[in-house]
Enzyme design. Structure first.
Site, PDB file in Angstrom:
ATOM      1  NE  ARG A 158      -1.829  -2.022   2.833  1.00  0.00           N
ATOM      2  CZ  ARG A 158      -2.042  -3.417   2.960  1.00  0.00           C
ATOM      3  NH1 ARG A 158      -3.072  -3.969   1.710  1.00  0.00           N
ATOM      4  NH2 ARG A 158      -1.318  -4.228   2.731  1.00  0.00           N
ATOM      5  CB  THR A 159       3.274   2.416   2.363  1.00  0.00           C
ATOM      6  OG1 THR A 159       2.861   2.191   3.218  1.00  0.00           O
ATOM      7  CG2 THR A 159       4.391   4.134   2.421  1.00  0.00           C
ATOM      8  CE  LYS A 197      27.683  -2.192  -5.969  1.00  0.00           C
ATOM      9  NZ  LYS A 197      27.962  -1.210  -6.727  1.00  0.00           N
ATOM     10  NE  ARG A 256       7.126   0.495   5.181  1.00  0.00           N
ATOM     11  CZ  ARG A 256       5.815   0.079   5.088  1.00  0.00           C
ATOM     12  NH1 ARG A 256       5.759  -1.328   4.667  1.00  0.00           N
ATOM     13  NH2 ARG A 256       4.979   0.900   5.409  1.00  0.00           N
ATOM     14  CG  HIS A 287       3.924   4.165   8.389  1.00  0.00           C
ATOM     15  ND1 HIS A 287       4.135   4.402   7.499  1.00  0.00           N
ATOM     16  CD2 HIS A 287       3.595   3.071   7.969  1.00  0.00           C
ATOM     17  CE1 HIS A 287       3.895   4.180   6.352  1.00  0.00           C
ATOM     18  NE2 HIS A 287       2.953   2.932   6.111  1.00  0.00           N
TER      19      HIS A 287
HETATM   20  C1  NCD Z   1       1.884  -1.495   8.451  1.00  0.00           C
HETATM   21  C2  NCD Z   1       2.977  -0.913   7.874  1.00  0.00           C
HETATM   22  O1  NCD Z   1       4.002  -1.560   7.402  1.00  0.00           O
HETATM   23  O2  NCD Z   1       3.857   0.025   9.134  1.00  0.00           O
HETATM   24  N1  NCD Z   1       1.720  -1.682   6.773  1.00  0.00           N
HETATM   25  C3  NCD Z   1       1.403  -0.114   6.675  1.00  0.00           C
HETATM   26  O3  NCD Z   1       1.710   0.864   5.838  1.00  0.00           O
HETATM   27  N2  NCD Z   1       0.091   0.189   5.762  1.00  0.00           N
HETATM   28  C4  NCD Z   1       1.176  -2.212   9.080  1.00  0.00           C
HETATM   29  C5  NCD Z   1       2.339  -3.370   8.981  1.00  0.00           C
HETATM   30  O4  NCD Z   1       3.071  -4.250   8.421  1.00  0.00           O
HETATM   31  O5  NCD Z   1       1.224  -3.946  10.293  1.00  0.00           O
END
Ligand code: NCD
Length: 310
Positions: A58-59, A88, A109, A137
């Site tokens: 999703r993100t 590396k 991320r 997040h």
């Molecule tokens: C979450 C995350 O990556 O922190 N997912 C997301 O971004 N919607 C929640 C999760 O992984 O449980």
């Protein structure tokens, strides 16, 4: 004061109440544009880089969709841990130095807390934290707030219950403090070993709101306007036996929904494993897929605001 141009987005609690409302109102305008299938080109000629060193559906997709829908272009390294120069031994600071000549905004991320800050320290372009380990997040927290406002018509005075892995979940670490800032009461439901870290509960108690910690989901649900359910974060456990001991600790099924406060809204950042039964999807207050869809307009707003393109 409300000019967010050039700003990094590293933590949910970096924003004032006015800034939060400004972001959500801007997201509301983008949601209207999306509904009307308006053609937008405010980010034409600009590039968003997405650097994902951890799994994501999703993100990453909603950030990329947001940029494309604004008329911009996307440059992306998936599986960055193995396919980028991180393999590396390059530092994120150095990665930041070079990414600024390839893109106008970057999303990262990474499994390590503080990683987005490190990238931002090297890069002169705005950096967005798309999740740093068990840390933060922030864009998820903003889309969660957008969803609560959409579903409940207000962002204050609600009883919000956060359920699941409150120790390791970066979504709840980000969301809880801003909910308290906005004047909502919080109930924290988790197995004892997965309780919300003290640094978060300390921050919550600075606000004039009720904060209750319990292991009893049914009791909390009876008083909740919003139930925010999270996945036990298996990948954060060092010892598999510790995960086995808590997995499946809470399951929201239709019986629980019937016993909950009438009209309760169910949210989840997704992905879910077993914590919400599929039978619940047909309940009208099940908002988790609407919540995921809100990722696009909220991220369109964030990209536009920090790029100074609204
Ligand atoms: C979450 C995350 O990556 O922190 N997912 C997301 O971004 N919607 C929640 C999760 O992984 O449980």
């Amino acid at each position: 004061m409300l000019d967010l141009g050039g700003r990094d987005i590293l933590r949910a609690d970096q924003f004032t109440v006015d800034e939060i409302h400004h972001i959500l109102n801007t997201a509301g305008q983008f949601a209207e544009h999306l509904k009307n299938h308006d053609r937008l080109d405010t980010m034409a000629g600009r590039v968003l880089a997405t650097l994902f060193y951890e799994p994501s559906t999703r993100t990453r997709l909603s950030f990329e969709s947001a940029m494309l829908r604004l008329g911009g272009k996307v440059l992306s390294v998936a599986s960055a841990m193995t396919t980028s120069s991180a393999a590396k031994g390059e530092t994120l600071h150095d990665t930041g130095k070079m990414i600024e000549s390839y893109a106008d905004v970057a999303v990262i991320r990474h499994p390590r807390e503080g990683s987005a800050e490190e990238l931002a320290g090297g890069a002169d372009i705005p950096v967005i934290n798309g999740g740093d380990g068990t840390g933060q997040h922030p864009t998820q927290a903003l889309l969660d707030l957008f969803t609560i406002r959409q579903e409940r018509g207000t962002l204050t005075g609600l009883n919000v219950t956060l359920v699941g892995d409150l120790k390791n979940g970066r979504t709840v670490h980000s969301l809880a403090p801003v909910l308290a800032l906005l004047g909502n009461h919080l109930t924290l439901v988790s197995p004892r070993s997965l309780a919300m870290p003290a640094y978060v509960t300390d921050a919550l108690r600075k606000h004039d709101v009720r904060v209750v910690e319990t292991e009893d989901l049914a009791e909390a649900a009876a008083e909740s306007d919003v139930l925010y359910i999270t996945r036990i974060q298996k990948e954060r456990f060092e010892n598999p036996a510790d995960y086995e001991a808590v997995k499946g600790a809470y399951v929201v099924d239709l019986d629980l929904v019937k016993a909950a406060r009438s009209g309760v809204i169910l949210m989840h950042p997704l992905p879910r494993v077993d914590e919400i039964a599929a039978e619940v999807d047909s309940y009208e207050g099940a908002a988790y897929f609407r919540q995921a869809a809100n990722g696009v307009p909220v991220r369109m707003a964030l990209i536009s605001l920090i790029a100074g393109a609204t």
